[in-house]
Write a protein that holds these residues in place. Structure first.
Motif: not given
Length: 520
Positions: A169, A211, A294, A253, A42-43, A85
């Motif tokens: 985000c 994002s 991501s 993203c 996810n990040k 994140c």
């Protein structure tokens, strides 16, 4: 008996791909390295200081990878549930991450246990970031709150409750240490100033915001949500500059390259698009195996890392620059070595030995040689051939028509085969290079299967599509003929004017000559 001659497939010229400086630059990556994580990535966040390690957040772990390592060099796993994140501070010494239970953890890169833990959110925290003063953290969660935290005292400074849906985000300004942005599923992007008690600007994106990104200058804002990537002018009160719709699914993203001249966007449609920040046109794109969640680009664009929904981490490293030409290279034979003897003409007394060339026939050629017309047509109606090399299918149909066996090859087919035939004909009949052959094929199919029309809804639907395609093409041809007639009229008018001017010039010249002779 004469030898069988293979079917001649009509070759049509293809437009070559336009090679630009961007194409050469973004193709300069090695074959990607695939790393399997424990869950969807996810990040991804690169450390802003050398050696530019990157943090990958997936499942309940945060893995720190070196630029060229395929195994994590450090792992943070002190989470009761999923982590979200993980973000570096500007000095690369601290790492902050949200979690499923609503807490925010602050880690020292050199340790394992959290230095600070911030409690205040009641639902999962998907957004965590540092303000540019390095002593405050902002966060956003599924409880619709956007909070600001003080790192030394681990206390909440202020809480904003202006969003009406999940906050997923955000980003901080590099220019002003009090300004940060949050994007929410309520379709808005809000700009907050830590010195005020409410947001100072609200931008309506129109779709759930996945994002957001601020340019280094702080004047331009990029938001992504739905299929759209939108660029806003913050200094003009959030004026929309451009709306980009180059993806087919949700954009998840965003990322800027090191120079800020290229914008990257990743999407669930498995593509990463690269835009020029001057023209906002796509200059290059990458294709991946599954949906993208991501992406991150290292300083100086040395490494491109993409995280996907299936937990795979795709890492591309830039190829090293070519060495100087002065370096020793293995000596290659001279070019004349390869040309030696090619132009030699045999003399009369020479004995020539010819090497037989083995001819390899394709499947449809073998079937045609054996006079299996229907099976040869089946061989070229396979999806890979129909989609990628339709000229082969049309060439076999043309050969069958030349032999007089096309009608028998088309007859006697079931519902599925007739549907496949009509789909191909309806799609390709409007292409000028195939029209003469496929019009004949369509006429035969209609004649053969007219008695069974109405017995199959699928076949009837394909006949209607064929009728619609031909009707549209006829309309286009009529419009083109009208335009052609207008152009002919214009050209004829120009020609008449030109002839009239020439005649006037000639008559004036004759008159002048006569007058000159009289003066003499």
């Amino acid at each position: 008996m004469a030898a069988y001659k293979p079917v001649v497939v009509q070759a049509c010229p293809k437009l070559g791909e336009k090679i630009t400086q961007d194409t050469l630059y973004w193709r300069g990556y090695k074959t990607p390295v695939q790393i399997k994580e424990f869950g969807a990535v996810n990040k991804i966040d690169f450390s802003p200081v050398p050696p530019y390690n990157y943090a990958v957040t997936a499942s309940s772990r945060i893995h720190i990878y070196g630029r060229y390592s395929q195994e994590p060099i450090k792992t943070f796993s002190r989470f009761r549930d999923a982590a979200y994140c993980a973000t570096y501070r500007d000095d690369g010494r601290l790492l902050a991450a949200g979690s499923e239970d609503g807490s925010i953890c602050l880690f020292d890169i050199g340790g394992k246990a959290p230095l600070r833990q911030f409690e205040g959110h009641t639902k999962p925290v998907h957004l965590v970031g540092f303000l540019s003063d390095k002593y405050r953290i902002f966060s956003g969660g599924d409880d619709y709150l956007s909070n600001l935290w003080d790192i030394p005292s681990a206390t909440e400074i202020i809480s904003y409750s202006e969003h009406t849906d999940y906050v997923r985000c955000g980003c901080a300004s590099k220019v002003n240490a009090d300004v940060f942005l949050t994007g929410s599923y309520d379709h808005t992007v809000k700009l907050f100033d830590a010195r005020t008690k409410s947001s100072v600007m609200t931008i309506e994106h129109g779709h759930p915001v996945e994002s957001v990104l601020l340019f280094p200058s702080g004047g331009l804002l990029v938001s992504a949500g739905g299929r759209y990537v939108k660029v806003w002018d913050v200094l003009k009160g959030g004026q929309l500059l451009v709306s980009l719709k180059n993806h087919h699914k949700t954009v998840t993203c965003l990322c800027l390259n090191s120079s800020g001249q290229r914008l990257l966007s990743g999407s669930l449609d498995r593509h990463v698009k690269i835009y020029s920040t001057t023209s906002y046109k796509v200059v290059h794109s990458f294709n991946y195996a599954t949906s993208i969640l991501s992406l991150a680009l290292s300083p100086e664009d040395e490494t491109l890392v993409v995280g996907m929904t299936n937990g795979v981490l795709n890492v591309k490293h830039r190829k090293p620059e070519e060495k100087n030409e002065n370096s020793q290279k293995k000596r290659q034979p001279a070019y004349r070595t390869y040309l030696k003897g090619r132009t030699y003409m045999p003399k009369q007394e020479d004995f020539c030995v010819s090497k037989p060339v083995k001819r390899v026939l394709r499947k449809y050629d073998k079937l045609l040689r054996s006079f299996h017309s229907s099976k040869a047509l089946d061989a070229v109606l396979e999806p890979p051939i129909m989609l990628h090399t339709p000229e082969v299918t049309v060439a076999v149909m043309q050969e069958l028509h030349r032999r007089g066996t096309l009608r028998s090859a088309l007859a006697g087919r079931d519902e599925k085969q007739v549907n496949l035939l009509l789909t191909f004909v309806a799609r390709r009949v409007i292409e000028p290079r195939f029209t003469p052959v496929l019009v004949t094929v369509a006429d035969m199919i209609t004649d053969i299967y007219q008695p069974v029309v109405g017995q199959s809804a699928i076949v009837d639907k394909q006949f209607l599509k064929l009728q619609e395609a031909i009707g549209k093409e006829i309309d286009y041809q009529e419009e083109l003929l009208e335009v052609l007639g207008m152009m002919d009229t214009l050209f004829a008018t120009f020609t008449k004017k030109k002839d009239t001017c020439l005649e006037e010039n000639k008559s004036n010249g004759v008159t002048e000559i006569i007058e000159t002779n009289r003066n003499y």
